[in-house]
Design an enzyme around this catalytic site. Structure first.
Site, PDB file in Angstrom:
ATOM      1  N   LYS A   1      16.603   1.594  -6.431  1.00 47.74           N
ATOM      2  CA  LYS A   1      15.354   0.890  -7.156  1.00 47.74           C
ATOM      3  C   LYS A   1      14.127   2.071  -6.989  1.00 47.74           C
ATOM      4  O   LYS A   1      13.474   2.339  -7.863  1.00 47.74           O
ATOM      5  CB  LYS A   1      15.108  -0.047  -6.061  1.00 47.74           C
ATOM      6  CG  LYS A   1      13.419  -0.596  -6.293  1.00 47.74           C
ATOM      7  CD  LYS A   1      12.925  -1.965  -5.517  1.00 47.74           C
ATOM      8  CE  LYS A   1      12.559  -1.664  -4.208  1.00 47.74           C
ATOM      9  NZ  LYS A   1      11.449  -1.191  -4.056  1.00 47.74           N
ATOM     10  N   ASN A   2      14.181   2.601  -5.632  1.00 45.17           N
ATOM     11  CA  ASN A   2      13.163   3.674  -5.476  1.00 45.17           C
ATOM     12  C   ASN A   2      13.080   4.974  -6.243  1.00 45.17           C
ATOM     13  O   ASN A   2      12.446   5.975  -6.164  1.00 45.17           O
ATOM     14  CB  ASN A   2      12.860   3.767  -3.893  1.00 45.17           C
ATOM     15  CG  ASN A   2      12.299   2.526  -3.510  1.00 45.17           C
ATOM     16  OD1 ASN A   2      11.799   1.576  -4.208  1.00 45.17           O
ATOM     17  ND2 ASN A   2      12.199   2.395  -2.067  1.00 45.17           N
TER      18      ASN A   2
ATOM     19  N   CYS B   1      -0.218  -5.257   0.247  1.00 45.86           N
ATOM     20  CA  CYS B   1       0.936  -6.091   0.294  1.00 45.86           C
ATOM     21  C   CYS B   1       1.187  -6.526   1.668  1.00 45.86           C
ATOM     22  O   CYS B   1       0.331  -5.876   2.519  1.00 45.86           O
ATOM     23  CB  CYS B   1       2.033  -5.142  -0.471  1.00 45.86           C
ATOM     24  SG  CYS B   1       2.821  -4.152   0.787  1.00 45.86           S
TER      25      CYS B   1
ATOM     26  N   ARG C   1      -2.040   0.371   2.327  1.00 51.09           N
ATOM     27  CA  ARG C   1      -1.282   1.141   1.390  1.00 51.09           C
ATOM     28  C   ARG C   1      -2.283   1.662   0.493  1.00 51.09           C
ATOM     29  O   ARG C   1      -2.186   1.679  -0.840  1.00 51.09           O
ATOM     30  CB  ARG C   1      -0.237   0.485   0.653  1.00 51.09           C
ATOM     31  CG  ARG C   1       0.749  -0.074   1.691  1.00 51.09           C
ATOM     32  CD  ARG C   1       1.961  -0.580   1.132  1.00 51.09           C
ATOM     33  NE  ARG C   1       3.058   0.233   0.588  1.00 51.09           N
ATOM     34  CZ  ARG C   1       4.008  -0.102  -0.175  1.00 51.09           C
ATOM     35  NH1 ARG C   1       4.130  -1.367  -0.354  1.00 51.09           N
ATOM     36  NH2 ARG C   1       4.880   0.718  -0.520  1.00 51.09           N
TER      37      ARG C   1
ATOM     38  N   ASP D   1      12.300   1.485   5.597  1.00 52.34           N
ATOM     39  CA  ASP D   1      13.015   0.517   4.730  1.00 52.34           C
ATOM     40  C   ASP D   1      14.090  -0.255   5.366  1.00 52.34           C
ATOM     41  O   ASP D   1      14.510  -1.239   4.906  1.00 52.34           O
ATOM     42  CB  ASP D   1      13.163   0.909   3.424  1.00 52.34           C
ATOM     43  CG  ASP D   1      12.071   1.126   2.522  1.00 52.34           C
ATOM     44  OD1 ASP D   1      11.936   1.804   1.385  1.00 52.34           O
ATOM     45  OD2 ASP D   1      10.815   0.801   3.161  1.00 52.34           O
TER      46      ASP D   1
ATOM     47  N   ARG E   1      13.201  -8.654  -5.519  1.00 53.72           N
ATOM     48  CA  ARG E   1      12.410  -7.572  -6.142  1.00 53.72           C
ATOM     49  C   ARG E   1      13.489  -6.431  -6.040  1.00 53.72           C
ATOM     50  O   ARG E   1      13.352  -5.167  -6.893  1.00 53.72           O
ATOM     51  CB  ARG E   1      11.321  -7.399  -5.394  1.00 53.72           C
ATOM     52  CG  ARG E   1      10.088  -8.221  -5.700  1.00 53.72           C
ATOM     53  CD  ARG E   1       8.894  -7.822  -4.963  1.00 53.72           C
ATOM     54  NE  ARG E   1       8.289  -6.458  -5.357  1.00 53.72           N
ATOM     55  CZ  ARG E   1       7.312  -5.862  -4.903  1.00 53.72           C
ATOM     56  NH1 ARG E   1       6.701  -6.621  -3.993  1.00 53.72           N
ATOM     57  NH2 ARG E   1       7.150  -4.849  -5.258  1.00 53.72           N
TER      58      ARG E   1
HETATM   59  C1  EPZ Z   1       7.675   4.377  -1.086  1.00 54.30           C
HETATM   60  O1  EPZ Z   1       6.514   3.369  -0.969  1.00 54.30           O
HETATM   61  C2  EPZ Z   1       8.744   3.118  -1.165  1.00 54.30           C
HETATM   62  N1  EPZ Z   1       8.512   2.477  -2.509  1.00 54.30           N
HETATM   63  C3  EPZ Z   1       8.566   2.234  -0.166  1.00 54.30           C
HETATM   64  O2  EPZ Z   1       9.451   1.545  -0.271  1.00 54.30           O
HETATM   65  C4  EPZ Z   1       8.863   3.002   1.108  1.00 54.30           C
HETATM   66  O3  EPZ Z   1       8.654   2.250   2.369  1.00 54.30           O
HETATM   67  C5  EPZ Z   1       7.759   4.003   1.319  1.00 54.30           C
HETATM   68  O4  EPZ Z   1       7.889   5.000   0.063  1.00 54.30           O
HETATM   69  C6  EPZ Z   1       8.016   5.061   2.612  1.00 54.30           C
HETATM   70  O5  EPZ Z   1       9.371   5.512   2.427  1.00 54.30           O
HETATM   71  C7  EPZ Z   1       8.868   3.143  -3.664  1.00 54.30           C
HETATM   72  O6  EPZ Z   1       9.295   4.148  -3.603  1.00 54.30           O
HETATM   73  C8  EPZ Z   1       8.600   2.408  -4.894  1.00 54.30           C
HETATM   74  P1  EPZ Z   1       4.313   6.266   1.066  1.00 54.30           P
HETATM   75  P2  EPZ Z   1       5.012   4.683  -1.249  1.00 54.30           P
HETATM   76  O7  EPZ Z   1       3.022   6.629  -0.031  1.00 54.30           O
HETATM   77  O8  EPZ Z   1       5.106   5.625  -2.089  1.00 54.30           O
HETATM   78  C9  EPZ Z   1       0.172   6.128   3.364  1.00 54.30           C
HETATM   79  C10 EPZ Z   1      10.649  -0.744  -0.428  1.00 54.30           C
HETATM   80  O9  EPZ Z   1      10.902  -1.592   0.412  1.00 54.30           O
HETATM   81  N2  EPZ Z   1      -0.545   6.651   2.258  1.00 54.30           N
HETATM   82  O10 EPZ Z   1       4.980   7.130   1.479  1.00 54.30           O
HETATM   83  O11 EPZ Z   1       3.874   3.458  -1.344  1.00 54.30           O
HETATM   84  C11 EPZ Z   1       0.667   4.576   3.249  1.00 54.30           C
HETATM   85  O12 EPZ Z   1      -0.353   3.654   3.556  1.00 54.30           O
HETATM   86  C12 EPZ Z   1       9.319  -0.073  -0.512  1.00 54.30           C
HETATM   87  O13 EPZ Z   1      11.507  -0.380  -1.306  1.00 54.30           O
HETATM   88  C13 EPZ Z   1      -1.611   6.959   2.473  1.00 54.30           C
HETATM   89  O14 EPZ Z   1      -2.441   6.721   3.417  1.00 54.30           O
HETATM   90  O15 EPZ Z   1       4.868   4.934   0.265  1.00 54.30           O
HETATM   91  C14 EPZ Z   1       1.861   4.566   4.478  1.00 54.30           C
HETATM   92  O16 EPZ Z   1       1.222   4.048   5.623  1.00 54.30           O
HETATM   93  C15 EPZ Z   1       8.540  -0.746   0.533  1.00 54.30           C
HETATM   94  N3  EPZ Z   1      -2.462   7.430   1.343  1.00 54.30           N
HETATM   95  C16 EPZ Z   1       2.144   5.910   4.239  1.00 54.30           C
HETATM   96  O17 EPZ Z   1       1.471   6.633   3.692  1.00 54.30           O
HETATM   97  C17 EPZ Z   1      -1.945   7.571   0.228  1.00 54.30           C
HETATM   98  O18 EPZ Z   1      -2.548   8.113  -0.914  1.00 54.30           O
HETATM   99  C18 EPZ Z   1       3.648   5.941   3.547  1.00 54.30           C
HETATM  100  O19 EPZ Z   1       3.223   5.528   2.094  1.00 54.30           O
HETATM  101  C19 EPZ Z   1      -0.529   7.175  -0.028  1.00 54.30           C
HETATM  102  C20 EPZ Z   1       0.196   6.465   1.002  1.00 54.30           C
END
Ligand code: EPZ
Length: 416
Positions: A22-23, A116, A121, A304, A396
């Site tokens: 998915k990701n 969410c 996020r 995850d 999802r």
């Molecule tokens: C991706 O989300 C995945 N989703 C998530 O999977 C996964 O948990 C996450 O990466 C971490 O591995 C998809 O790929 C579609 P991040 P993403 O940006 O990109 C902070 C699932 O269950 N952050 O790496 O949204 C954020 O708040 C989902 O399949 C900022 O502060 O994750 C978080 O604490 C859930 N500012 C941390 O970084 C930003 O601009 C990680 O977020 C962006 C992120």
């Protein structure tokens, strides 16, 4: 509202095929917008999140066609349009269209993503990177607008190795002027898959999978054919299902290198994980012991998989600890597991788990995708029957999870 009815199940046995990730498919579908060509994606999972991304692409004028697990995308008629709140609200990954649309058309308008259950996020790292490449970003009325006649490559340091920010910036840089260097980039396998897709389109992305990624912008990109990598989190979820039921299963269509952290932690608990001809075999053949784990960006233990592992750790004899370092609020499943009789105490970003002899089935609800999966796993172990509500969260990200579990001998059924 549909729910899953899970009853205590014996050791799971048999073979299960893992779907495309998915990701990986979500950013790759967004990246297809970088060209007005025709792309074909193989091994695409039929998930609610994929259907939301399909609707978003169609909103920009993409024409999509499914043939079983093959998705064809014709982008010859795409043009920028404001990405609507009701689509972006459903799925944070919608925000991944910002980089490609901005890079391709010089302007993009998208609703602010909804929060969410697992945290606020923010998207500050995405916006900071796009601004560094010359985008003029304005916020107003719940929308973000970005404009740039031509994005200019730059050196961008990510304060946190954000997966989404890394992906958005790779896509924005693919058609930018000159070289972009992303430092402290995310190293997840899905980043490598995205880079491979963009390079197959004629792009020039180097270093994906390391913390420094270099993207040389090109004039234009064409469509291509690409097979999505297997879903390492679905694989980890089924590995944990074998562990919690003391079963013996074989997973096919899995890349063992992508789930080394899960393999290591299950082995530390006393579960056997070994490569076999068709994939990997996961089985219990002796006593189990407690373990501690901390989630980290890849190649650390994946956040995850944290809820699913917590469900398993509730059944281990002794005290275990989980520390969640990626999201500030990813313990929503704890209160639901405690309804099943688990003994868990949260202290800041850590959860202390006292293993229990047994769990008692009852009604619980999924609060997010992986929390829902964790409750299914706990239901396989708990005495009696467990009803898991709000299963749209689970669907999802897991295609036919009940059929797959049933094929391994689990007592689970989906009722509307
Ligand atoms: C991706 O989300 C995945 N989703 C998530 O999977 C996964 O948990 C996450 O990466 C971490 O591995 C998809 O790929 C579609 P991040 P993403 O940006 O990109 C902070 C699932 O269950 N952050 O790496 O949204 C954020 O708040 C989902 O399949 C900022 O502060 O994750 C978080 O604490 C859930 N500012 C941390 O970084 C930003 O601009 C990680 O977020 C962006 C992120």
């Amino acid at each position: 509202m549909a729910k899953f009815i899970v009853t205590k199940s014996g050791p799971l046995k048999g073979k299960v095929a893992i779907n495309g990730a998915k990701n990986s498919v979500l950013p790759i579908m967004a990246a297809s917008l970088l060209s007005d060509g025709f792309s074909t994606l193989e091994d695409v999972p039929r998930l609610e999140d994929v259907h939301v991304m399909c609707r978003l692409l169609e909103y920009f004028g993409s024409r999509l066609k499914w043939n079983n697990k093959t998705l064809s995308i014709d982008n010859s008629q795409i043009r920028p349009a404001p990405a609507p709140y009701d689509l972006v609200r459903k799925m944070r990954a919608s925000f991944l269209v910002m980089g490609p649309i901005l890079s391709r058309f010089g302007n993009v308008k998208i609703s602010l993503p909804g929060g969410c259950a697992i945290g606020t996020r923010p998207i500050d790292l995405h916006l900071k990177g796009l601004a560094a490449m010359g985008a003029d970003i304005t916020l107003g009325h719940g929308y973000i607008e970005a404009k740039a006649d031509k994005l200019i490559g730059d050196r961008i340091y990510l304060d946190f190795p954000s997966v989404g920010a890394t992906e958005n910036l790779i896509m924005a840089a693919a058609l930018a002027e000159g070289m972009t260097i992303i430092e402290n980039a995310a190293e997840e396998p899905e980043i490598i898959d995205l880079a491979n897709f963009i390079n197959s389109m004629g792009g020039n992305v180097k270093g994906a999978g390391t913390d420094t990624i270099k993207i040389e912008g090109v004039e234009e990109l064409s469509g291509c054919t690409h097979t999505i990598i297997p879903d390492r989190i679905e694989a980890g979820t089924f590995m944990t299902a074998a562990a919690i039921t003391g079963g013996d299963i074989i997973l096919t269509n899995v890349i063992i290198d992508h789930i080394r952290p899960v393999e290591a932690k299950l082995k530390e608990a006393g579960i056997q994980v070994e490569p076999v001809e068709e994939g990997i075999r996961v089985y219990k053949n002796g006593p189990l012991n407690t373990l501690d784990l901390k989630t980290l960006p890849y190649p650390g233990f994946p956040t995850d998989m944290q809820p699913q592992m917590m469900a398993f750790m509730c059944t281990l004899p002794g005290t275990s600890m989980i520390t969640e370092t990626v999201f500030e609020n990813r313990f929503m499943h704890v209160s639901e597991l405690k309804r099943l009789g688990a003994r868990i105490k949260i202290e800041g970003r850590s959860a202390i788990i006292e293993g229990v002899e047994r769990l008692q089935g009852t009604q619980v609800k999924a609060t997010d995708l992986r929390a829902g999966a964790a409750l299914l796993l706990a239901g396989l172990y708990a005495e009696g029957t467990t009803e898991v509500l709000d299963i749209y969260h689970i669907e999802r990200g897991y295609e036919g999870i009940d059929e797959k579990l049933r094929s391994l001998g689990a007592n689970i059924k989906r009722v509307n």
